[in-house]
Motif scaffolding. Structure first.
Motif, PDB file in Angstrom:
ATOM      1  N   VAL A   1       0.848  -1.189   0.000  1.00  0.00           N
ATOM      2  CA  VAL A   1       0.000   0.000   0.000  1.00  0.00           C
ATOM      3  C   VAL A   1       0.887   1.243   0.000  1.00  0.00           C
ATOM      4  CG1 VAL A   1      -1.768   1.292   1.235  1.00  0.00           C
ATOM      5  CG2 VAL A   1      -1.834  -1.218   1.221  1.00  0.00           C
ATOM      6  N   VAL A   2       0.650   2.129  -0.989  1.00  0.00           N
ATOM      7  CA  VAL A   2       1.411   3.377  -1.092  1.00  0.00           C
ATOM      8  C   VAL A   2       0.417   4.537  -1.078  1.00  0.00           C
ATOM      9  CG1 VAL A   2       3.287   2.277  -2.381  1.00  0.00           C
ATOM     10  CG2 VAL A   2       1.388   3.342  -3.623  1.00  0.00           C
ATOM     11  N   ALA A   3       0.920   5.715  -0.862  1.00  0.00           N
ATOM     12  CA  ALA A   3       0.042   6.891  -0.804  1.00  0.00           C
ATOM     13  C   ALA A   3      -0.557   7.170  -2.182  1.00  0.00           C
ATOM     14  CB  ALA A   3       0.826   8.097  -0.311  1.00  0.00           C
ATOM     15  N   PRO A   4      -1.866   7.426  -2.259  1.00  0.00           N
ATOM     16  CA  PRO A   4      -2.479   7.753  -3.559  1.00  0.00           C
ATOM     17  C   PRO A   4      -2.054   9.136  -4.020  1.00  0.00           C
ATOM     18  CG  PRO A   4      -4.084   7.969  -1.795  1.00  0.00           C
ATOM     19  CD  PRO A   4      -2.842   7.405  -1.163  1.00  0.00           C
ATOM     20  N   ASP A   5      -2.182   9.363  -5.321  1.00  0.00           N
ATOM     21  CA  ASP A   5      -1.775  10.655  -5.882  1.00  0.00           C
ATOM     22  C   ASP A   5      -2.834  11.714  -5.618  1.00  0.00           C
ATOM     23  OD1 ASP A   5       0.556   9.554  -6.860  1.00  0.00           O
ATOM     24  OD2 ASP A   5      -0.359   9.017  -8.789  1.00  0.00           O
ATOM     25  N   GLY A   6      -2.534  12.738  -4.789  1.00  0.00           N
ATOM     26  CA  GLY A   6      -3.357  13.921  -4.627  1.00  0.00           C
ATOM     27  C   GLY A   6      -4.746  13.702  -4.094  1.00  0.00           C
ATOM     28  N   ALA A   7      -5.000  12.653  -3.324  1.00  0.00           N
ATOM     29  CA  ALA A   7      -6.339  12.410  -2.775  1.00  0.00           C
ATOM     30  C   ALA A   7      -6.192  11.995  -1.318  1.00  0.00           C
ATOM     31  CB  ALA A   7      -7.041  11.318  -3.577  1.00  0.00           C
ATOM     32  N   PRO A   8      -7.219  12.199  -0.488  1.00  0.00           N
ATOM     33  CA  PRO A   8      -7.182  11.721   0.893  1.00  0.00           C
ATOM     34  C   PRO A   8      -7.001  10.194   0.912  1.00  0.00           C
ATOM     35  CG  PRO A   8      -9.010  13.248   0.585  1.00  0.00           C
ATOM     36  CD  PRO A   8      -8.483  12.946  -0.776  1.00  0.00           C
ATOM     37  N   GLU A   9      -6.243   9.696   1.891  1.00  0.00           N
ATOM     38  CA  GLU A   9      -5.908   8.262   1.939  1.00  0.00           C
ATOM     39  C   GLU A   9      -6.710   7.576   3.036  1.00  0.00           C
ATOM     40  OE1 GLU A   9      -2.043   5.281   2.559  1.00  0.00           O
ATOM     41  OE2 GLU A   9      -1.776   7.459   2.566  1.00  0.00           O
ATOM     42  N   LEU A  10      -7.131   6.347   2.747  1.00  0.00           N
ATOM     43  CA  LEU A  10      -7.758   5.535   3.772  1.00  0.00           C
ATOM     44  C   LEU A  10      -6.806   5.355   4.951  1.00  0.00           C
ATOM     45  CD1 LEU A  10      -9.460   2.611   1.803  1.00  0.00           C
ATOM     46  CD2 LEU A  10     -10.614   4.348   3.176  1.00  0.00           C
ATOM     47  N   SER A  11      -7.377   5.337   6.145  1.00  0.00           N
ATOM     48  CA  SER A  11      -6.571   5.187   7.351  1.00  0.00           C
ATOM     49  C   SER A  11      -6.804   3.819   7.979  1.00  0.00           C
ATOM     50  CB  SER A  11      -6.926   6.284   8.358  1.00  0.00           C
ATOM     51  OG  SER A  11      -8.208   6.039   8.914  1.00  0.00           O
ATOM     52  N   THR A  12      -6.053   3.536   9.026  1.00  0.00           N
ATOM     53  CA  THR A  12      -6.167   2.250   9.716  1.00  0.00           C
ATOM     54  C   THR A  12      -7.507   2.079  10.405  1.00  0.00           C
ATOM     55  OG1 THR A  12      -5.054   3.250  11.622  1.00  0.00           O
ATOM     56  CG2 THR A  12      -3.683   1.999  10.082  1.00  0.00           C
ATOM     57  N   THR A  13      -8.210   3.183  10.678  1.00  0.00           N
ATOM     58  CA  THR A  13      -9.540   3.057  11.306  1.00  0.00           C
ATOM     59  C   THR A  13     -10.660   3.019  10.284  1.00  0.00           C
ATOM     60  OG1 THR A  13      -9.495   5.460  11.644  1.00  0.00           O
ATOM     61  CG2 THR A  13      -8.863   4.067  13.516  1.00  0.00           C
TER      62      THR A  13
ATOM     63  N   GLU B   1     -17.353  12.550   5.861  1.00  0.00           N
ATOM     64  CA  GLU B   1     -16.022  12.861   5.340  1.00  0.00           C
ATOM     65  C   GLU B   1     -16.014  12.727   3.822  1.00  0.00           C
ATOM     66  OE1 GLU B   1     -13.413  10.122   7.270  1.00  0.00           O
ATOM     67  OE2 GLU B   1     -14.761   8.438   6.967  1.00  0.00           O
ATOM     68  N   ALA B   2     -14.995  13.321   3.251  1.00  0.00           N
ATOM     69  CA  ALA B   2     -14.836  13.279   1.798  1.00  0.00           C
ATOM     70  C   ALA B   2     -14.407  11.882   1.355  1.00  0.00           C
ATOM     71  CB  ALA B   2     -13.789  14.318   1.384  1.00  0.00           C
ATOM     72  N   PRO B   3     -14.576  11.568   0.085  1.00  0.00           N
ATOM     73  CA  PRO B   3     -14.109  10.274  -0.421  1.00  0.00           C
ATOM     74  C   PRO B   3     -12.613  10.067  -0.124  1.00  0.00           C
ATOM     75  CG  PRO B   3     -15.486  11.351  -2.041  1.00  0.00           C
ATOM     76  CD  PRO B   3     -15.240  12.367  -0.966  1.00  0.00           C
ATOM     77  N   GLU B   4     -12.243   8.773   0.091  1.00  0.00           N
ATOM     78  CA  GLU B   4     -10.844   8.428   0.393  1.00  0.00           C
ATOM     79  C   GLU B   4     -10.389   7.320  -0.546  1.00  0.00           C
ATOM     80  OE1 GLU B   4     -10.402   9.051   5.132  1.00  0.00           O
ATOM     81  OE2 GLU B   4     -11.977   7.664   4.488  1.00  0.00           O
ATOM     82  N   ASP B   5      -9.097   7.315  -0.823  1.00  0.00           N
ATOM     83  CA  ASP B   5      -8.541   6.381  -1.808  1.00  0.00           C
ATOM     84  C   ASP B   5      -7.488   5.476  -1.183  1.00  0.00           C
ATOM     85  OD1 ASP B   5     -10.153   7.629  -3.599  1.00  0.00           O
ATOM     86  OD2 ASP B   5      -8.540   8.545  -4.791  1.00  0.00           O
ATOM     87  N   ILE B   6      -7.242   4.376  -1.881  1.00  0.00           N
ATOM     88  CA  ILE B   6      -6.136   3.479  -1.571  1.00  0.00           C
ATOM     89  C   ILE B   6      -5.438   3.133  -2.874  1.00  0.00           C
ATOM     90  CG2 ILE B   6      -7.548   1.377  -1.748  1.00  0.00           C
ATOM     91  CD1 ILE B   6      -5.831   0.158   0.471  1.00  0.00           C
TER      92      ILE B   6
END
Length: 814
Positions: A715-727, A778-783
């Motif tokens: 899992v790497v950080a998505p480009d320019g979007a909020p990222e899913l968290s462990t919770t 919350e806003a949409p999140e990506d992985i």
């Protein structure tokens, strides 16, 4: 070659477990005094003194120096290796002297002075130096040189740096030893004008009397050098070219490795085992045990158990406080009551090096000088010498002037009142000599299967149970005289074990031979302390043995490895070159229909007959017979052919000598090669779900395969979007990866990964990451997952993305 017989005073005494005690009639007492357990740190009593001490320096002054010759190339090694050695020799001697060659074991090859780190690479990178392991046997070399021996200690860093081979470099080390011996032969002849300065100062080498000594992996290389000198290896793997112009009369292994378990049966040997060896197990014991029955049995094979010795300290360059390069105590448990530093049973580095020098000198006198005055130190007679200091050194032996009486084997031995057990460490108590139990520690060095297999046919011992009379009846009566010598194991940390011994001769007459007493070795759950002690009783008025009776007293129990009629002395071992087996490899295509068979090859060199056991894939084995004139043997192995893509089939073949031959290269891998095209692999690149649903990416194959198609992704950080968290994901998905949900953090920061496989024969597989709901808008999140898909030997890359939207209405809506 004639040899003198050594007669030990007191022939009416039974020599047992290193002590001489009066033999008593087996029926002289009926009491059952139980064996008792002693504290694990108890030091065994001092054994009686041998009249001659080989550890006393001789009359010669000594000098030392090194030679450093051009590097040499050895097959299988990508880069040339050094030709460097430390010579220590008697000073001012011009007559030929017996030669002793040392080879150190596997240490890292290079180090940087002043730093506590090794350096990778060969040749040693700039700023680093070769580890001077070849200088670590100075105390042994100096003692031998003072006694008139020419000693040479070889450097082998170039092999150490490149020994990631099937045989761990045994053949390369053999080549290196023989290349040095070849140089000494040159310097004694036509190459005398190229002799290095230190060699010109040394006495001429008597190459008809050579002993080789190997430590750790050097021990396995030395054993192979002995074999290769009698039965040359295939030219494709041999780094030595030319005639054999030397005769090796003895082998010493110091904590040797023994992956091949194929010792040379007709050259005498002595193996030193450290009771506190942490770097290597005590598999060197097999250099003794595996010689039994292979050839004539006239060569002495001795094992020494040095209580309190570790693996490293025999070499001062592997010893902290003495070495130039980094070094350590290979024993790992400082609190161990037997082997922890400072314990009464643990030797210091100086004591260990002293005992090593003493017993190496004893081997030199027996093997090179035909001098039996020190033979009792190494042949199981149970004596000691002052020069060994406080060390307790126990010995047993087979071969030499011994006649087999009991060799455990259901084909030739009837057992009543006891049971035959397999010499393996295994959980099955119905068959194994020593089941795998925590209280038994690492078990016995005798009970080690070939290539660490739990099953090895043909290796047996007799388990003797408390209070039960064991009656052992061999197929044929043995003609005997002198003493009955038995190798007997008793549980560690026990004392007072007593066994009554009686025999019945071929006429049916029964003779009570006395009682043997043997104590267990000090041991813990960290040690290999189920080791056989040699016990003896005189054979008064007994000339044949048709039955052997062993009557344990009280709670005494044990394992009998074998029994022999023993006479004093060491006869000519009648060294000869036996037929040699080398395992080869083959490669064939799988085929589309029917069955594909691969012939696993074994090359035969030399002449004569014999038997070899071959093991296939560490699961099954068979015995092959070598007939005079044979040059090749094959073992068929078959698999079904098909038209589906699959992995290559690897077939492992190991070989071990049974009778009448030796085995050089003991292991090879053959390949039945997949010849079908791989299916097309497609992976859904994206998944979009609402919070609380499961993100899913499907792997699709165009047709089924006989191999797993596995996806592994980070899992790497998505480009320019909020990222899913462990919770945001199911906590069970995280805990399977040893990741805790709290504190909440981006999945890429938590080190999350994803994996799944398509099973063989299936067309699809799913990668699932479940999400969870919360009450937060919350806003949409990506992985984003950077994935690799492996199908057989093929690898595909794929980026997977996931998009999770919030199911709650947006703020400000009705």
């Amino acid at each position: 070659m004639s040899r003198r017989g050594a007669v030990i005073a007191g022939v009416a005494l039974a020599v047992v477990s290193g002590l001489t005690v009066p033999a008593t009639a087996a029926n002289a007492t009926a009491e059952t005094v139980p064996a008792t357990t002693i504290g694990p740190a108890a030091v065994p009593p001092v054994q009686p003194a041998n009249p001659v001490d080989p550890g006393i320096p001789g009359r010669f002054g000594t000098f030392e120096g090194e030679y450093d010759l051009p590097e040499v190339s050895i097959p299988e090694l990508a880069k040339p290796v050094e030709m460097r050695a430390l010579v220590i020799a008697p000073k001012g001697v011009r007559t030929k002297r017996p030669m002793v060659v040392f080879l150190h074991g596997r240490q890292d090859a290079c180090y940087t002075p002043g730093e506590d780190e090794y350096v990778a690479g060969w040749p040693c990178p700039h700023g680093s130096l070769p580890v001077p392991s070849h200088r670590g046997f100075r105390s042994m070399q100096q003692l031998l040189a003072s006694q008139g021996y020419l000693t040479v200690s070889i450097a082998a860093n170039g092999v150490n740096a490149q020994d990631g081979l099937d045989d761990f470099g045994a053949q390369a080390r053999s080549s290196l030893i023989r290349l040095h011996l070849g140089k000494w032969a040159d310097w004694a002849g036509a190459g005398a004008n190229q002799t290095p300065a230190v060699v010109r100062q040394a006495p001429p080498a008597d190459l008809s009397r050579v002993m080789v000594i190997g430590h750790s992996r050097g021990g396995e290389g030395a054993n192979r050098a002995v074999m290769d000198s009698l039965a040359p290896p295939p030219p494709s793997v041999d780094g030595y070219r030319g005639k054999v112009r030397w005769t090796i009369r003895g082998l010493v292994g110091i904590g040797p490795t023994n992956g091949g378990q194929n010792p040379v049966p007709d050259v005498p040997s002595m193996i030193m085992l450290g009771g506190c060896g942490g770097d290597a197990t005590l598999t060197g014991q097999i250099y003794v045990d595996a010689t039994r029955g292979v050839s004539s049995g006239r060569a002495l094979h001795s094992a020494l158990y040095v209580i309190g010795a570790n693996h490293n300290f025999y070499n001062s360059e592997w010893t902290p406080g003495q070495s130039a390069a980094p070094s350590d105590d290979d024993w790992w448990d400082a609190d161990d009551p037997v082997c922890g530093p400072g314990r009464p049973t643990r030797l210091t580095a100086g004591q260990q090096q002293q005992v090593g020098a003493t017993y190496v000198a004893a081997a030199a006198r027996v093997f090179l000088e035909d001098d039996d005055a020190v033979l009792p130190l190494i042949d199981g007679s149970g004596v000691s010498v002052p020069s060994a200091g406080p060390a307790r050194v126990l010995s047993h032996a087979i071969g030499a002037a011994r006649t087999p009486v009991i060799i455990p084997d259901p084909a030739v031995l009837r057992v009543d009142g006891a049971r035959l057990c397999e010499q393996v460490n295994d959980n099955d108590e119905s068959k194994a000599c020593l089941p795998c139990r925590a209280e038994d520690g690492f078990g016995s060095p005798h009970f080690t299967g070939f290539n660490y297999m739990n099953v090895e046919p043909g290796r047996w011992a007799v388990r003797i149970d408390p209070g039960k009379l064991a009656v052992l009846t061999p197929e044929h009566a043995a003609e005997v005289g002198g003493e009955l010598a038995m190798r007997l194991i008793v549980p560690p940390n026990t004392t007072g074990n007593r066994f009554g011994i009686a025999v019945i001769d071929r006429s049916g007459r029964r003779a009570d031979l006395g009682e043997v007493h043997v104590d267990g070795l000090p041991g813990t759950t960290n040690t290999f302390s189920h080791w056989a002690r040699e016990v003896r009783v005189p054979l008064r008025d007994v000339s044949s043995i048709a039955k052997l009776e062993i009557h344990p007293r009280g709670s005494a129990t044990g394992w009998l490895l074998d029994a022999w009629g023993r006479r004093p002395g060491t006869p000519d071992p009648q060294t000869r070159g036996l037929p040699r087996i080398d395992v080869g490899s083959a490669r064939v295509k799988e085929g589309d229909s029917g069955t594909t068979t691969i012939d696993l090859p074994l090359t035969v060199t030399g002449s004569g007959a014999g038997q070899v056991r071959v093991f296939i894939n560490n699961m099954s084995s068979t015995v092959l017979t070598v007939k005079p004139g044979d040059r090749r043997l094959t073992v068929p192995f078959s698999v079904p052919a098909n038209t589906r893509f699959g992995d290559d089939t690897l077939v492992l073949l190991h070989a071990k000598a049974v009778r009448g031959l030796v085995v050089g290269n003991y292991f090879a891998t053959s390949v039945i090669e997949n010849d079908d095209p791989a299916p097309t692999v497609v992976v859904d690149p994206a998944s979009e779900v609402t919070e609380g649903a499961t993100m899913r990416w499907q792997i699709k194959l165009s047709e089924p395969a006989d191999a797993y198609a596995c996806l592994e992704g980070t899992v790497v950080a998505p480009d320019g979007a909020p990222e899913l968290s462990t919770t945001d994901v199911d906590p069970h998905w995280l805990t399977d990866q040893d990741i805790t949900p709290e504190p909440s953090r981006p999945l890429s920061k938590a080190g999350a990964y994803a994996s799944t496989c398509v099973e063989p024969g299936q067309l699809t597989g799913d990668l699932d990451i479940p999400t969870v709901t919360d009450d937060v808008t919350e806003a949409p999140e990506d992985i984003r997952v950077e994935a690799k898909i492996h199908l057989g030997s093929r690898t595909f890359t794929q980026t997977l993305t996931g998009h999770v939207t919030d199911p709650h209405p947006s703020a400000g809506t009705d």
